[in-house]
Design a protein around this motif. Structure first.
Motif, PDB file in Angstrom:
ATOM      1  N   ASN A  32     -17.712   3.437 101.705  1.00 27.23           N
ATOM      2  CA  ASN A  32     -18.309   3.302 103.034  1.00 27.23           C
ATOM      3  C   ASN A  32     -19.730   3.856 102.997  1.00 27.23           C
ATOM      4  OD1 ASN A  32     -18.743   3.305 105.857  1.00 27.23           O
ATOM      5  ND2 ASN A  32     -17.793   5.338 106.046  1.00 27.23           N
ATOM      6  N   GLU A  33     -20.714   2.985 103.061  1.00 28.46           N
ATOM      7  CA  GLU A  33     -22.115   3.376 102.885  1.00 28.46           C
ATOM      8  C   GLU A  33     -22.575   4.421 103.915  1.00 28.46           C
ATOM      9  OE1 GLU A  33     -24.289   3.021 100.552  1.00 28.46           O
ATOM     10  OE2 GLU A  33     -25.943   3.843 101.723  1.00 28.46           O
ATOM     11  N   VAL A  34     -22.110   4.274 105.143  1.00 29.72           N
ATOM     12  CA  VAL A  34     -22.573   5.236 106.174  1.00 29.72           C
ATOM     13  C   VAL A  34     -22.084   6.655 105.850  1.00 29.72           C
ATOM     14  CG1 VAL A  34     -23.008   5.347 108.670  1.00 29.72           C
ATOM     15  CG2 VAL A  34     -21.697   3.438 107.733  1.00 29.72           C
ATOM     16  N   GLY A  35     -20.875   6.726 105.326  1.00 25.78           N
ATOM     17  CA  GLY A  35     -20.338   8.033 104.943  1.00 25.78           C
ATOM     18  C   GLY A  35     -21.162   8.635 103.808  1.00 25.78           C
ATOM     19  N   LEU A  36     -21.486   7.821 102.829  1.00 22.01           N
ATOM     20  CA  LEU A  36     -22.290   8.311 101.700  1.00 22.01           C
ATOM     21  C   LEU A  36     -23.650   8.811 102.178  1.00 22.01           C
ATOM     22  CD1 LEU A  36     -21.498   5.548  99.041  1.00 22.01           C
ATOM     23  CD2 LEU A  36     -20.984   7.980  98.806  1.00 22.01           C
ATOM     24  N   ARG A  37     -24.202   8.092 103.150  1.00 17.10           N
ATOM     25  CA  ARG A  37     -25.538   8.463 103.639  1.00 17.10           C
ATOM     26  C   ARG A  37     -25.527   9.829 104.334  1.00 17.10           C
ATOM     27  NH1 ARG A  37     -27.268   4.038 107.111  1.00 17.10           N
ATOM     28  NH2 ARG A  37     -26.481   2.683 105.463  1.00 17.10           N
ATOM     29  N   PHE A  38     -24.412  10.114 105.026  1.00 18.47           N
ATOM     30  CA  PHE A  38     -24.334  11.416 105.699  1.00 18.47           C
ATOM     31  C   PHE A  38     -24.522  12.563 104.701  1.00 18.47           C
ATOM     32  CE2 PHE A  38     -21.645  15.134 106.729  1.00 18.47           C
ATOM     33  CZ  PHE A  38     -22.397  15.640 107.769  1.00 18.47           C
ATOM     34  N   TYR A  39     -23.826  12.470 103.554  1.00 20.29           N
ATOM     35  CA  TYR A  39     -23.932  13.571 102.588  1.00 20.29           C
ATOM     36  C   TYR A  39     -25.283  13.557 101.868  1.00 20.29           C
ATOM     37  CZ  TYR A  39     -19.139  14.417 103.844  1.00 20.29           C
ATOM     38  OH  TYR A  39     -18.017  14.700 104.576  1.00 20.29           O
ATOM     39  N   ASP A  40     -25.883  12.371 101.729  1.00 17.93           N
ATOM     40  CA  ASP A  40     -27.253  12.324 101.192  1.00 17.93           C
ATOM     41  C   ASP A  40     -28.168  13.167 102.078  1.00 17.93           C
ATOM     42  OD1 ASP A  40     -27.803  10.862  98.853  1.00 17.93           O
ATOM     43  OD2 ASP A  40     -27.327   8.980  99.863  1.00 17.93           O
ATOM     44  N   ASP A  41     -28.043  12.922 103.376  1.00 16.40           N
ATOM     45  CA  ASP A  41     -28.901  13.639 104.330  1.00 16.40           C
ATOM     46  C   ASP A  41     -28.606  15.138 104.309  1.00 16.40           C
ATOM     47  OD1 ASP A  41     -29.876  11.190 104.975  1.00 16.40           O
ATOM     48  OD2 ASP A  41     -28.772  10.981 106.862  1.00 16.40           O
ATOM     49  N   LEU A  42     -27.319  15.460 104.228  1.00 19.25           N
ATOM     50  CA  LEU A  42     -26.937  16.871 104.219  1.00 19.25           C
ATOM     51  C   LEU A  42     -27.509  17.586 102.982  1.00 19.25           C
ATOM     52  CD1 LEU A  42     -25.191  19.239 105.336  1.00 19.25           C
ATOM     53  CD2 LEU A  42     -23.262  18.270 104.078  1.00 19.25           C
ATOM     54  N   PHE A  43     -27.341  16.980 101.814  1.00 22.33           N
ATOM     55  CA  PHE A  43     -27.846  17.620 100.587  1.00 22.33           C
ATOM     56  C   PHE A  43     -29.386  17.682 100.592  1.00 22.33           C
ATOM     57  CE2 PHE A  43     -23.740  15.750  98.660  1.00 22.33           C
ATOM     58  CZ  PHE A  43     -23.009  16.839  99.103  1.00 22.33           C
ATOM     59  N   ASP A  44     -30.013  16.659 101.176  1.00 19.42           N
ATOM     60  CA  ASP A  44     -31.488  16.689 101.269  1.00 19.42           C
ATOM     61  C   ASP A  44     -31.945  17.839 102.158  1.00 19.42           C
ATOM     62  OD1 ASP A  44     -31.657  14.511  99.655  1.00 19.42           O
ATOM     63  OD2 ASP A  44     -32.001  13.056 101.275  1.00 19.42           O
ATOM     64  N   GLU A  45     -31.212  18.039 103.219  1.00 20.02           N
ATOM     65  CA  GLU A  45     -31.558  19.124 104.145  1.00 20.02           C
ATOM     66  C   GLU A  45     -31.441  20.476 103.439  1.00 20.02           C
ATOM     67  OE1 GLU A  45     -32.759  18.267 106.978  1.00 20.02           O
ATOM     68  OE2 GLU A  45     -32.955  20.261 107.887  1.00 20.02           O
ATOM     69  N   MET A  46     -30.395  20.616 102.620  1.00 18.58           N
ATOM     70  CA  MET A  46     -30.219  21.872 101.897  1.00 18.58           C
ATOM     71  C   MET A  46     -31.359  22.071 100.885  1.00 18.58           C
ATOM     72  SD  MET A  46     -26.104  21.467 101.590  1.00 18.58           S
ATOM     73  CE  MET A  46     -25.806  22.610 100.315  1.00 18.58           C
ATOM     74  N   LYS A  47     -31.716  20.977 100.263  1.00 20.54           N
ATOM     75  CA  LYS A  47     -32.782  21.040  99.245  1.00 20.54           C
ATOM     76  C   LYS A  47     -34.098  21.529  99.842  1.00 20.54           C
ATOM     77  CE  LYS A  47     -34.485  18.658  95.316  1.00 20.54           C
ATOM     78  NZ  LYS A  47     -35.056  17.489  94.794  1.00 20.54           N
ATOM     79  N   LYS A  48     -34.329  21.100 101.074  1.00 16.23           N
ATOM     80  CA  LYS A  48     -35.548  21.503 101.777  1.00 16.23           C
ATOM     81  C   LYS A  48     -35.727  23.026 101.756  1.00 16.23           C
ATOM     82  CE  LYS A  48     -36.436  20.512 106.357  1.00 16.23           C
ATOM     83  NZ  LYS A  48     -36.055  19.779 107.586  1.00 16.23           N
ATOM     84  N   TYR A  49     -34.590  23.736 101.783  1.00 13.30           N
ATOM     85  CA  TYR A  49     -34.627  25.209 101.820  1.00 13.30           C
ATOM     86  C   TYR A  49     -34.223  25.821 100.470  1.00 13.30           C
ATOM     87  CZ  TYR A  49     -34.516  24.396 106.888  1.00 13.30           C
ATOM     88  OH  TYR A  49     -34.764  23.983 108.160  1.00 13.30           O
ATOM     89  N   HIS A  50     -34.185  24.999  99.433  1.00 12.58           N
ATOM     90  CA  HIS A  50     -33.758  25.459  98.099  1.00 12.58           C
ATOM     91  C   HIS A  50     -32.352  26.047  98.113  1.00 12.58           C
ATOM     92  CE1 HIS A  50     -37.884  24.729  97.059  1.00 12.58           C
ATOM     93  NE2 HIS A  50     -38.257  25.534  98.041  1.00 12.58           N
ATOM     94  N   ILE A  51     -31.501  25.471  98.916  1.00 15.19           N
ATOM     95  CA  ILE A  51     -30.083  25.886  98.923  1.00 15.19           C
ATOM     96  C   ILE A  51     -29.316  24.923  98.024  1.00 15.19           C
ATOM     97  CG2 ILE A  51     -28.015  26.140 100.331  1.00 15.19           C
ATOM     98  CD1 ILE A  51     -29.799  26.851 102.711  1.00 15.19           C
ATOM     99  N   GLU A  52     -28.683  25.515  97.013  1.00 15.09           N
ATOM    100  CA  GLU A  52     -27.965  24.734  96.005  1.00 15.09           C
ATOM    101  C   GLU A  52     -26.590  24.309  96.550  1.00 15.09           C
ATOM    102  OE1 GLU A  52     -29.077  24.697  92.618  1.00 15.09           O
ATOM    103  OE2 GLU A  52     -27.271  23.584  92.062  1.00 15.09           O
TER     104      GLU A  52
END
Ligand code: BGP
Length: 466
Positions: A101-121
């Protein structure tokens, strides 16, 4: 005595999709086993969902829509990592689809990108107490070995998708919990036979091993670990029978780690199967697959307990039926608080496996009573965490190789065992009660500032008590 943590220590917190995200049917998500447990993992599952049914996890703390605000708060505390899970049902709503389900995959893409913004692994659990409910209904859960393939497809899908974003993975949350909560662990009814439960567990262990291999193939620079519920038991007395009782109680959960780390079924479990007439099917290919060992061992730790052969001492005080230790205090939920037990467990696991360890859950579930001005002075939580961290530092000084420490529920979330909001673990308070009332507003507790300074000083400000 001094405090010692490595420079690159992964300080952070741990949450799980089903306990924070909510949005339980949003963006094509399928129903999960957790969606069928409105009263938590210890109560019976419902068979169908009706409009208007109340399950606190349907909305949970609405992390699905508010994650940006929450990640910013974690960043403010200085988190180096955040452990979270992917809801399998967001990626494969029924579990057996060919395409994700592409929309589901996109949610976690966004979540991990948000974490990356703050250098959270990100430290990502593939399966935290949930699986597609359709796999339970249509296949009988992990009892059917086809589920191994479905899980592998799911795991490979997310490895390929997030290979540049996620370098720390965990397979199954508290994999040994299936012995206490088979519906949550392996999608089996609570009254299933031991044969059925161990067969399903076997399939899950094979899936775990195959997933470790897939992770190494797809993301060579990633590390993948298992996840055990680390409830160490002491003998209640020094009577040799109690020593052996504790040894056996511990072996029942260490069995999972032994297979995941050493790659074969240990002798003690084979004997147990034989003497209890437990027969499981294990193919030659399974045996080969199981040899794939995890890179590190992660575990949760909340309490210790005792074991004895004296039946008069066996009282049920919590989900694991541990015999209470007369030397320890208990939390409001009857979980016995034992910081030194954490040092002992760290040494115990390191001696046994000689692989890096990762504490991925630890914390105090407590009722928080806000002051009239709304602030919360949660000194009890600070004390609990302080004392466990001091003992963690002791274990590091003992020579244990430890990758990091994530407190359970850095933001208040729905509890797993009874689906309550009132059992709070967070540094961040969420305005929501057991009935679903509240604004979901986030506010910082006293412990927020405490943990912030612990991370900043790499533990140097922890209080060593005599
Ligand atoms: C562990 C689970 C978590 C979490 C925690 C606390 O067993 O991995 O999901 O919830 O325990 O338990 P509870 O929420 O019941 O207090």
């Amino acid at each position: 005595m001094s405090i010692q943590f490595p420079d690159n220590f992964l300080w952070g917190g741990a949450i799980a999709a089903n306990q924070v995200e909510g949005a339980y049917l949003t963006d094509n998500k399928g129903l999960s086993t957790s969606d069928m447990l409105p009263q938590g993992i210890l109560a019976p599952a419902v068979e169908s969902r009706h409009q208007g049914d109340f399950n606190p996890k349907d909305i949970a703390i609405d992390f699905y829509h508010r994650y940006k605000e929450d990640i910013a708060l974690f960043a403010e505390m200085g988190f180096k990592c955040l452990r979270t899970s992917i809801a399998w049902t967001r990626i494969f709503p029924n579990g057996d689809e060919q395409e994700p389900n592409e929309v589901g995959l996109r949610f976690y893409d966004d979540l991990f990108d948000e974490m990356k913004k703050y250098h959270i692994e990100p430290v990502v659990t593939l399966s935290h107490y949930e699986m597609p409910y359709a796999l339970v209904k249509n296949y009988g859960g992990w009892a059917d070995r086809k589920v191994i393939d479905f899980f592998e497809r799911y795991a490979k899908t997310v490895f390929n998708r997030y290979k540049n974003k996620v370098k720390h993975w965990l397979t199954f949350n508290e994999i040994n919990m299936s012995l206490h909560a088979p519906f949550t662990g392996v999608g089996l009814a609570e009254n299933s036979t031991k044969d059925a439960i161990y067969q399903a567990i076997h399939h899950q262990l094979v899936a775990s091993a195959r997933t470790v291999k897939a992770c190494h193939d797809i993301i060579p620079d990633a590390k993948i670990g298992n996840m055990l519920l680390g409830a160490i038991q002491y003998p209640l007395t020094c009577k040799p029978d109690d020593i052996l009782a504790a040894h056996w109680e511990n072996n029942q959960w260490l069995f999972f780690g032994d297979v995941q780390v050493r790659g074969t079924y240990p002798g003690y479990i084979k004997r147990y199967f034989k003497e209890n007439n437990i027969n499981i099917t294990m193919t030659e290919q399974d045996k080969k697959d199981l040899q794939q060992s995890v890179d590190f061992i992660s575990f949760s730790y909340y309490m210790s307990g005792c074991a004895t052969t004296d039946n008069s001492k066996k009282v049920t005080t919590n989900i694991l039926n541990l015999v209470p230790n007369p030397y320890l205090e208990s939390s409001e939920w009857g979980w016995q608080i034992d910081p030194k037990g954490l040092r002992y467990l760290l040494n115990f696991l390191y001696d046994r496996y000689q692989k890096p360890l990762f504490i991925v859950e630890n914390g105090l579930g407590a009722v928080d009573n806000p002051n009239p001005d709304g602030t919360i002075d949660d000194d009890y939580r600070i004390d609990y965490l302080n004392d466990h961290l001091v003992q963690t530092s002791e274990a590091i000084k003992d020579g244990v190789e430890l990758l990091g420490y994530t407190t359970w529920g850095p933001i208040d979330l729905v509890s797993a065992s009874k689906a309550e909001m009132s059992k709070r673990y967070g540094f961040i308070y969420v305005d929501r009660d057991n009935q679903g009332n509240g604004t979901l507003k986030r506010s910082k507790k006293k412990s927020f500032y405490w943990y912030q300074s612990v991370i900043k000083q790499n533990g140097k400000n922890l209080k060593i008590k005599s």
